[in-house]
Motif scaffolding. Sequence first.
Motif, short mmCIF file in Angstrom:
data_model
loop_
_atom_site.label_atom_id
_atom_site.label_comp_id
_atom_site.label_asym_id
_atom_site.label_seq_id
_atom_site.Cartn_x
_atom_site.Cartn_y
_atom_site.Cartn_z
N HIS A 91 0.71 -1.25 -0.13
CA HIS A 91 -0.10 -0.08 0.13
C HIS A 91 0.74 1.17 -0.09
O HIS A 91 2.10 1.21 0.62
CB HIS A 91 -0.76 -0.09 1.28
CG HIS A 91 -1.74 1.05 1.29
ND1 HIS A 91 -1.75 2.18 2.00
CD2 HIS A 91 -3.09 1.36 0.41
CE1 HIS A 91 -2.83 3.04 1.68
NE2 HIS A 91 -3.34 2.54 0.81
N TYR A 93 0.94 3.55 1.96
CA TYR A 93 1.46 4.17 3.31
C TYR A 93 2.56 3.14 3.87
O TYR A 93 3.09 3.64 4.90
CB TYR A 93 0.31 3.99 4.22
CG TYR A 93 -0.73 4.72 4.25
CD1 TYR A 93 -0.68 6.08 3.40
CD2 TYR A 93 -2.01 4.50 4.65
CE1 TYR A 93 -1.91 6.74 3.20
CE2 TYR A 93 -3.09 5.48 4.80
CZ TYR A 93 -3.07 6.59 3.95
OH TYR A 93 -4.05 7.29 3.65
N ASP A 108 -3.13 2.10 -4.29
CA ASP A 108 -4.23 2.31 -3.29
C ASP A 108 -5.06 1.11 -3.10
O ASP A 108 -4.66 0.29 -3.74
CB ASP A 108 -5.10 3.54 -3.63
CG ASP A 108 -5.74 3.68 -4.91
OD1 ASP A 108 -5.89 2.49 -5.43
OD2 ASP A 108 -6.67 4.54 -5.26
N SER A 109 -6.00 1.12 -2.23
CA SER A 109 -6.98 -0.04 -2.10
C SER A 109 -7.54 -0.57 -3.35
O SER A 109 -7.53 -1.87 -3.37
CB SER A 109 -7.84 0.22 -1.07
OG SER A 109 -7.49 0.93 0.09
N PHE A 131 -7.49 -5.87 6.35
CA PHE A 131 -8.42 -5.84 5.38
C PHE A 131 -8.09 -6.14 3.78
O PHE A 131 -8.72 -6.68 3.18
CB PHE A 131 -9.63 -4.92 5.58
CG PHE A 131 -9.25 -3.56 4.89
CD1 PHE A 131 -9.26 -3.19 3.73
CD2 PHE A 131 -8.46 -2.52 5.83
CE1 PHE A 131 -8.80 -1.87 3.19
CE2 PHE A 131 -8.21 -1.33 5.37
CZ PHE A 131 -8.38 -1.06 3.92
N MET A 132 -6.71 -5.53 3.80
CA MET A 132 -6.34 -5.33 2.24
C MET A 132 -5.76 -7.26 2.00
O MET A 132 -6.06 -7.48 0.75
CB MET A 132 -5.09 -4.56 2.23
CG MET A 132 -5.65 -3.08 2.25
SD MET A 132 -4.06 -2.03 2.45
CE MET A 132 -5.02 -0.54 2.49
N TYR A 180 -17.42 0.68 2.25
CA TYR A 180 -15.88 0.87 2.30
C TYR A 180 -15.20 -0.34 2.28
O TYR A 180 -15.54 -1.36 3.27
CB TYR A 180 -15.48 1.79 3.25
CG TYR A 180 -14.17 2.62 2.88
CD1 TYR A 180 -13.82 2.88 1.73
CD2 TYR A 180 -13.42 3.24 4.07
CE1 TYR A 180 -12.55 3.77 1.40
CE2 TYR A 180 -12.52 3.89 3.83
CZ TYR A 180 -11.77 4.31 2.46
OH TYR A 180 -10.95 5.11 2.27
N SER A 197 -11.82 4.77 -1.73
CA SER A 197 -11.84 6.22 -1.76
C SER A 197 -11.72 6.97 -3.10
O SER A 197 -12.31 7.92 -3.30
CB SER A 197 -10.77 7.03 -0.75
OG SER A 197 -9.53 6.19 -1.31
N HIS A 242 -6.90 10.07 10.27
CA HIS A 242 -7.35 11.21 9.17
C HIS A 242 -8.25 11.97 10.01
O HIS A 242 -8.57 13.22 9.78
CB HIS A 242 -7.99 10.76 8.06
CG HIS A 242 -7.21 10.20 7.01
ND1 HIS A 242 -6.67 8.80 6.99
CD2 HIS A 242 -6.26 10.95 6.13
CE1 HIS A 242 -5.88 8.63 5.92
NE2 HIS A 242 -5.53 9.86 5.53
N HIS A 265 -7.13 13.65 1.93
CA HIS A 265 -7.66 12.36 1.74
C HIS A 265 -9.07 12.43 2.29
O HIS A 265 -9.39 12.92 3.24
CB HIS A 265 -6.98 11.07 2.59
CG HIS A 265 -7.57 9.97 2.13
ND1 HIS A 265 -8.29 9.32 2.78
CD2 HIS A 265 -6.88 8.99 1.20
CE1 HIS A 265 -8.67 7.96 2.15
NE2 HIS A 265 -7.60 7.84 1.09
N SER A 281 -8.31 9.66 -3.35
CA SER A 281 -7.49 8.55 -2.81
C SER A 281 -5.95 8.76 -2.87
O SER A 281 -5.49 9.68 -3.18
CB SER A 281 -7.89 7.46 -3.70
OG SER A 281 -7.16 7.26 -4.63
N THR A 282 -5.42 7.88 -1.99
CA THR A 282 -3.89 7.85 -1.67
C THR A 282 -3.23 8.00 -3.17
O THR A 282 -2.46 8.71 -3.65
CB THR A 282 -3.37 6.81 -1.10
OG1 THR A 282 -3.76 5.51 -1.68
CG2 THR A 282 -3.75 6.86 0.42
P1 13P Z 1 -6.69 4.27 -0.37
O1 13P Z 1 -7.82 3.45 -0.74
O2 13P Z 1 -6.84 5.95 -0.72
O3 13P Z 1 -5.51 3.96 -0.50
O4 13P Z 1 -7.25 4.56 1.28
C1 13P Z 1 -7.05 3.49 2.09
C2 13P Z 1 -6.70 3.91 3.48
O5 13P Z 1 -6.65 3.03 4.45
C3 13P Z 1 -6.40 5.26 3.49
O6 13P Z 1 -6.36 5.52 5.26
#
Ligand code: 13P
Length: 373
Positions: A91, A93, A108-109, A131-132, A180, A197, A242, A265, A281-282
């Motif tokens: 991811h 992050y 991103d997700s 969850f990912m 989500y 997102s 956030h 975000h 989104s990210t």
């Molecule tokens: P994104 O789908 O934008 O990467 O967001 C996932 C997430 O956990 C942001 O906190």
Amino acid sequence: MLETTSPNRAGGAPTLRPPLMMNAITPLAQARAELADAYDLAPSAAAAAETEELYARVASVIPAPDWMRHAPYVRAINKLKRERDAVILAHNYMTPEIYHCVSDFSGDSLQLAIEASRVKAGAIVQCGVHFMAETSKILSPEKRVLIPDSRAGCSLSEGIKPEDIEAMRAQYPGAPVVTYVNTSAAVKAASDVCCTSSNAKQIVDAMDSDTVIMTPDGYLARNIAKTTNKRVVWWEGSCMVHERFTAEELRAYREGHPGVKVIAHPECPPEVLEEADFWGSTAGMIKWVKDHRPEKVVMVTECSMSDNVAAELPETEFVRPCNLCPHMKRITLESILWSLHSGEEEVTVDPAVIDGARHAVERMIAISEKAKG
Ligand code: 13P
Ligand code: SF4
């Protein structure tokens, strides 16, 4: 399981302390001893020289002495993932040494979910939160999906259960539930469709109903409600990272750094997004910076993302607010190497919910791909 003792200060019997853990299964000391036996992990100039090309990608954000420590792990992970026919999905992050130096795909997700459905290798190591990894397993049930530390949770995912979805349905009869992806497989299975997102508005707009239930992020729902003609109702969950940003803080960035662009975000509160020049989104935020090349920018999201983009764009000055996601930060080079070495921790999804969850995620991907054209 190993246990450590500590002397009781009052001079009585020693008290038992739980051992520090590498992940939810193995004590840290035991995992470290096994890794040290199997790989050459001591900081060394030789490992730094062998990984010189990878270091060049992150040299502007990782000091050379730190790279001396990372290099042996990066070398071992890149070798082992090939031997184990594994791909690393990371991811946005993840820290720069993971994002730029050991991952095969980052995003991103939504991007990670789509990639998981296409992976050819036999195993996926998911560098992100639980969850990912579960989403990857839902989309690739025949693959082995590993997460380096299953304790990497998410405040949104932990804030809602399948029965909460049923309660929302009872309150708003007939309204579809858009959930989500930051949720468990059981919650996804109880929903009509997922969103991320980056596609939340598209998914809400695609629902054949005037009222749409969004769960579990109350801020994302409020932010999307402002962009759609649908009546949006929501579950009151939030992201612990956030929700801490404030509009006042964003105004202070502008005052302190004249000309700075502020991008955020949509898990942030609406008053924060109102102060931003862009929100997304990210992946949307990264794209915005790469397309616009601002002189100065503040990315209002988890800290590591600015480091990852700064490594690629040395001409942009990144003002870096630091709200860490403690869950994402459980994934480290050491826990990734342990995961590849030991096969821990394998992600499984309850057979009773996997088909329902896959339906909700695949429906999201289909709507999203159709909207792209
Ligand atoms: P994104 O789908 O934008 O990467 O967001 C996932 C997430 O956990 C942001 O906190
Ligand atoms: Fe969950 Fe927030 Fe961490 Fe993203 S940043 S994984 S939403 S707690």
